[in-house]
Scaffold this active site. Structure first.
Site, PDB file in Angstrom:
ATOM      1  N   CYS A   1      -7.756  -3.913  65.153  1.00 57.19           N
ATOM      2  CA  CYS A   1      -8.906  -3.941  64.239  1.00 57.19           C
ATOM      3  C   CYS A   1     -10.233  -4.208  64.947  1.00 57.19           C
ATOM      4  O   CYS A   1     -11.294  -3.944  64.388  1.00 57.19           O
ATOM      5  CB  CYS A   1      -8.708  -5.010  63.166  1.00 57.19           C
ATOM      6  SG  CYS A   1      -7.004  -5.198  62.641  1.00 57.19           S
TER       7      CYS A   1
ATOM      8  N   HIS B   1     -10.813  -0.180  55.239  1.00 56.51           N
ATOM      9  CA  HIS B   1     -10.623  -0.674  56.605  1.00 56.51           C
ATOM     10  C   HIS B   1      -9.920   0.375  57.476  1.00 56.51           C
ATOM     11  O   HIS B   1      -8.723   0.280  57.718  1.00 56.51           O
ATOM     12  CB  HIS B   1      -9.808  -1.977  56.525  1.00 56.51           C
ATOM     13  CG  HIS B   1      -9.551  -2.662  57.823  1.00 56.51           C
ATOM     14  ND1 HIS B   1     -10.203  -2.364  58.998  1.00 56.51           N
ATOM     15  CD2 HIS B   1      -8.678  -3.660  58.135  1.00 56.51           C
ATOM     16  CE1 HIS B   1      -9.749  -3.151  59.966  1.00 56.51           C
ATOM     17  NE2 HIS B   1      -8.819  -3.933  59.467  1.00 56.51           N
TER      18      HIS B   1
ATOM     19  N   CYS C   1     -11.229 -10.219  62.518  1.00 60.12           N
ATOM     20  CA  CYS C   1      -9.935 -10.694  63.004  1.00 60.12           C
ATOM     21  C   CYS C   1      -9.177  -9.487  63.547  1.00 60.12           C
ATOM     22  O   CYS C   1      -9.479  -8.342  63.201  1.00 60.12           O
ATOM     23  CB  CYS C   1      -9.153 -11.397  61.907  1.00 60.12           C
ATOM     24  SG  CYS C   1      -8.734 -10.366  60.478  1.00 60.12           S
TER      25      CYS C   1
END
Length: 392
Positions: free
Chosen positions: A87, A348, A378
């Protein structure tokens, strides 16, 4: 020497199987690269290198960042690097771009991320040797490579449950946070706040001209507290994390154009912001969602700032539970964090999100005249990434 970001663009974010579902990640990346060059007037041959995050590369072909560069019309002599920091890929790409410029290895760098979660393939492990007998199981590369903790063999949602348990964050608090994200994103979209940061993607149609995909389609304009409350726990029978208080599975790309402040002056380009500090840190994989805590503290320390100094923050909302856990640790209020909604509402696309939050941050900083900003995420596997920027 200091590093300036002189342009920042992204595609609109597509839903899983939605408007961008048939567009390969390198094409999404190429669209944004072209937009950055058009916006700044920088010549393609003057770009030193391209660094793009992409997590789900199975089936994408060799070096997808290089494919994006070629599709965007940059010279074949320009190198490209594809980066997988889960991510955090899209923001770590910006770190590496800044380092290359500071080291004198590059003059102008395009950095960001691209992802098509919709096009991630299923694979058949063991098939190379053949199956003499019995059944064989397909593996979803999206789930396996993007959403599963490699050390505990469980879904990212379980790490969110772990954070919720650690910090005593209940279902109602998570749902309220998620509703606020949806409402903020819906209001921002209606007010046209994302218009300047989005570059349209032309989506081919079976008949007629391509359609311009230019609006985030994952936002739930009709989200309600009752609707969120009705959703079942997604990862544990008695859990608190649901599809409604978690981020989505999405497609998109985002990138920024970086150079030294001296180079920007030379080219007559006004920086959107100057990079003041950055960090990549590690934490326990089981509670990966609190990664932004250590990354933020380290980035702010390098900038010589405190949390109180920040005017605006974009902190990726992988899950409401982790976003709330980070807020409890760092002590920041919702009045300056994700003011136009976050990943729970917008989506996302994992390889692109790191730069997406930065692009959104930079544009909102311009709009409200904010001086100091922070982007942070994160990272699955137990890390955090952050970048501190200041408007000149």
């Amino acid at each position: 020497m200091e590093v300036a970001i002189v342009a920042a663009q992204r595609t609109a974010i597509g839903s899983f199987g939605g408007g961008l579902a048939k567009i390969p990640a390198p094409e999404l990346g190429a669209t944004v690269i072209k937009a950055l060059l058009e916006k700044t007037g920088v010549k393609p041959e003057d770009v030193s290198e391209v660094i793009l995050g992409q997590v789900l590369t199975a089936g994408s072909g060799q070096n997808p960042a290089r494919q994006a560069l070629i599709k965007a019309g940059l010279p074949v002599t320009t190198p490209a690097t594809t980066l997988n920091v889960v991510c955090g890929s899209g923001l770590r790409a910006v770190h590496l771009a800044a380092q290359a410029i500071l080291a004198g290895d590059a003059d102008i760098v395009i950095a960001g991320g691209q992802e098509s979660m919709s096009l991630s393939p299923h694979i058949l492990p063991g098939s190379r040797d053949g199956f003499r007998m019995g059944n064989a199981q397909l593996v979803d590369t999206m789930v396996n490579d993007g959403l599963t903790d490699a050390y505990n063999a469980y879904h990212m949602g379980i790490t969110a449950e772990n954070v919720a348990a650690k910090y005593g964050i209940g279902r109602e608090e998570q749902d309220a946070f998620s509703l606020q994200s949806q409402q903020r994103a819906a209001a921002a979209q209606k007010a046209g706040k994302f218009r300047d940061e989005i570059v349209p993607v032309l989506v081919p149609q079976r008949k007629g001209d391509p359609l311009a995909f230019d609006a985030d389609e994952f936002i739930k304009h009709d989200a309600s507290a009752d609707g969120l409350a009705k959703l079942r726990p997604a990862f544990k029978k008695d859990g608190t994390v649901t599809a409604g208080n978690a981020s989505g599975i999405n497609d998109g790309a985002a990138a920024v154009l970086l150079m030294s402040t001296q180079k920007a002056d030379q080219l007559g380009l006004k920086p959107l912001a100057i990079i003041k500090g950055y960090a990549l840190t590690g934490c326990e994989p089981e509670i990966m969602g609190i990664g932004p805590v250590s990354a933020t503290r380290k980035a702010l320390s390098k900038a010589g700032w405190t949390v109180e100094d920040l005017d605006l923050v974009e902190a990726n909302e992988a899950f409401a539970a982790q976003a709330l856990g980070v807020a409890k640790e760092l002590g920041w209020g919702s009045d300056k964090v994700n003011v136009n909604g976050g990943a729970i509402a917008l989506g996302h696309p994992i390889g692109a999100s790191g730069c997406r939050v930065l692009v959104t941050l930079l544009h909102e900083m311009q709009r409200r005249g904010a001086k100091k900003g922070l982007a942070t995420l994160c990272i699955g596997g137990g890390m955090g990434v952050a970048l501190a920027v200041e408007r000149p």
